[in-house]
Write a protein that holds these residues in place. Sequence first.
Motif, PDB file in Angstrom:
ATOM      1  N   GLU A   1       0.269  11.639   1.755  1.00  0.00           N
ATOM      2  CA  GLU A   1       0.617  10.787   2.883  1.00  0.00           C
ATOM      3  C   GLU A   1      -0.386  11.001   4.014  1.00  0.00           C
ATOM      4  OE1 GLU A   1       4.598  10.808   4.250  1.00  0.00           O
ATOM      5  OE2 GLU A   1       5.470  10.844   2.241  1.00  0.00           O
TER       6      GLU A   1
ATOM      7  N   ILE B   1      -7.474   5.076   1.045  1.00  0.00           N
ATOM      8  CA  ILE B   1      -6.558   6.197   1.244  1.00  0.00           C
ATOM      9  C   ILE B   1      -6.905   7.353   0.303  1.00  0.00           C
ATOM     10  CG2 ILE B   1      -4.160   6.911   0.902  1.00  0.00           C
ATOM     11  CD1 ILE B   1      -3.337   4.156   1.999  1.00  0.00           C
ATOM     12  N   ALA B   2      -7.267   7.021  -0.941  1.00  0.00           N
ATOM     13  CA  ALA B   2      -7.666   8.069  -1.882  1.00  0.00           C
ATOM     14  C   ALA B   2      -8.920   8.787  -1.392  1.00  0.00           C
ATOM     15  CB  ALA B   2      -7.903   7.461  -3.262  1.00  0.00           C
TER      16      ALA B   2
ATOM     17  N   VAL C   1       0.839  -1.204   0.000  1.00  0.00           N
ATOM     18  CA  VAL C   1       0.000   0.000   0.000  1.00  0.00           C
ATOM     19  C   VAL C   1       0.871   1.250   0.000  1.00  0.00           C
ATOM     20  CG1 VAL C   1      -1.604   1.358   1.409  1.00  0.00           C
ATOM     21  CG2 VAL C   1      -2.044  -1.056   1.015  1.00  0.00           C
ATOM     22  N   ALA C   2       1.947   1.221   0.772  1.00  0.00           N
ATOM     23  CA  ALA C   2       2.868   2.364   0.797  1.00  0.00           C
ATOM     24  C   ALA C   2       3.524   2.566  -0.565  1.00  0.00           C
ATOM     25  CB  ALA C   2       3.922   2.161   1.876  1.00  0.00           C
TER      26      ALA C   2
ATOM     27  N   GLY D   1       0.863   3.866  -2.989  1.00  0.00           N
ATOM     28  CA  GLY D   1       0.543   5.249  -2.661  1.00  0.00           C
ATOM     29  C   GLY D   1       1.588   6.212  -3.183  1.00  0.00           C
TER      30      GLY D   1
ATOM     31  N   ALA E   1      -7.971  10.997   1.629  1.00  0.00           N
ATOM     32  CA  ALA E   1      -7.140  12.135   1.271  1.00  0.00           C
ATOM     33  C   ALA E   1      -7.920  13.216   0.532  1.00  0.00           C
ATOM     34  CB  ALA E   1      -5.967  11.665   0.413  1.00  0.00           C
TER      35      ALA E   1
ATOM     36  N   GLU F   1       1.223   8.889  -6.196  1.00  0.00           N
ATOM     37  CA  GLU F   1       1.370  10.231  -5.622  1.00  0.00           C
ATOM     38  C   GLU F   1       0.156  10.627  -4.780  1.00  0.00           C
ATOM     39  OE1 GLU F   1       2.769  13.217  -8.350  1.00  0.00           O
ATOM     40  OE2 GLU F   1       3.940  11.765  -9.493  1.00  0.00           O
ATOM     41  N   LEU F   2      -0.349   9.655  -4.008  1.00  0.00           N
ATOM     42  CA  LEU F   2      -1.421   9.965  -3.069  1.00  0.00           C
ATOM     43  C   LEU F   2      -0.849  10.706  -1.872  1.00  0.00           C
ATOM     44  CD1 LEU F   2      -3.339   6.545  -3.065  1.00  0.00           C
ATOM     45  CD2 LEU F   2      -4.037   8.660  -4.192  1.00  0.00           C
TER      46      LEU F   2
ATOM     47  N   THR G   1      -5.850   0.974  -0.727  1.00  0.00           N
ATOM     48  CA  THR G   1      -5.416   2.064  -1.595  1.00  0.00           C
ATOM     49  C   THR G   1      -6.592   2.959  -1.967  1.00  0.00           C
ATOM     50  OG1 THR G   1      -3.659   0.652  -2.498  1.00  0.00           O
ATOM     51  CG2 THR G   1      -4.221   2.619  -3.741  1.00  0.00           C
ATOM     52  N   SER G   2      -7.729   2.323  -2.268  1.00  0.00           N
ATOM     53  CA  SER G   2      -8.941   3.089  -2.559  1.00  0.00           C
ATOM     54  C   SER G   2      -9.372   3.908  -1.349  1.00  0.00           C
ATOM     55  CB  SER G   2     -10.065   2.128  -2.972  1.00  0.00           C
ATOM     56  OG  SER G   2     -11.289   2.808  -3.109  1.00  0.00           O
TER      57      SER G   2
END
Length: 361
Positions: free
Chosen positions: A250, A300-301, A239-240, A243, A304, A247-248, A297-298
């Motif tokens: 942090e 985190i988007a 995931v890191a 990300g 953010a 370019e999601l 990942t979804s």
Amino acid sequence: MTPNLLRPHAEQSGAAELAALAAVDDRPRPPSWRLSPWAVLTYLLGGTLDDGTVIIPKYIGPRRLMEVAVATLATDRALLLLGVPGTAKTRVSEHLSAAICGRSTLLVQGTSGTAEEAIRYGWNYARLLAEGPSEGALVPSPILTAMRAGAVARIEELTRIPSDVQDALITLLSEKTLPIPELGTEVQAAKGFTVIATANDRDRGVNELSSALRRRFNTVVLPLPASEDAEVAIVTRRVAELGAALELPELPSAADEVRRVVRVFRELRSGRTADGRTKLKSPSGTLSTAEAISVLTSGIALAAHFGDGVLRAHDIAGAVLGAVVKDPVADAVVWTEYLEAVVRERPDWSDFYRACRELAG
């Protein structure tokens, strides 16, 4: 490496590590290999070199499996990576190819429409009509190119290729020769040529490998992560990496949500809660580690761009639901029973329960 690539090839993303390994690698190398088997294994499993260079693990799992895989490729045997979806078969295949020959792009993508030309060769029909069969009119397959170069060819989803097309590999792998009768010639593989194939037998639409073809491969079965902690470590790392590649922004530590998603997937996969006290029904999907990575990942988007910058239960609930409920009838029953019997009874999961129930209406 070009910085704006969405997904660089392994030899691009790992270029610095591969160069560092080559600089210190003084061990014997098989013909045409860029690194020794020891260095290839270090590239896969990670470590710290004498000069302080840190090699990031590409595979987290049993070391012995990777030793067998690398040793197989150092012989004249082809390698078959077998496992359920999400066990890093493609990732291992790509990085093995990058470490051994510096090129992971000699790839045949297996589908139900894969033709024999993808295994052997095809023709540029304009030139074929103009000048007849000739070397210039020949269109080599990735495998033929690898044979000439003494490189690694990759075949993804071998069991999705029709059985009669699969059989084109039998002579090629046993004799290391590809006849081209139209030209009255043949291509003999240069030293270093080998094939890495991946396959799984959990998806629908697979074509069983014949016993003759299976004998041409040494099979390494990649298992799902043995423990929750191991799977959490894999998911956290990937995931890191994703990300950063996407370019999601942090976010603060998402460790709690990572563990929660992993536990949900593991419990539903195994049909039993983590403490072993409650039996569960399993959904029709595989709920793989790769899907857990996608869910997070979804999330985190969402956190953010549409949340408060902290990954929370409502950011992952929708993606978890989509991963679990593939069959809108049977899987919906499985998910509802899991919510009510397990999630609802965990006091520290009340936020996740509410988020999931809100999605259900």
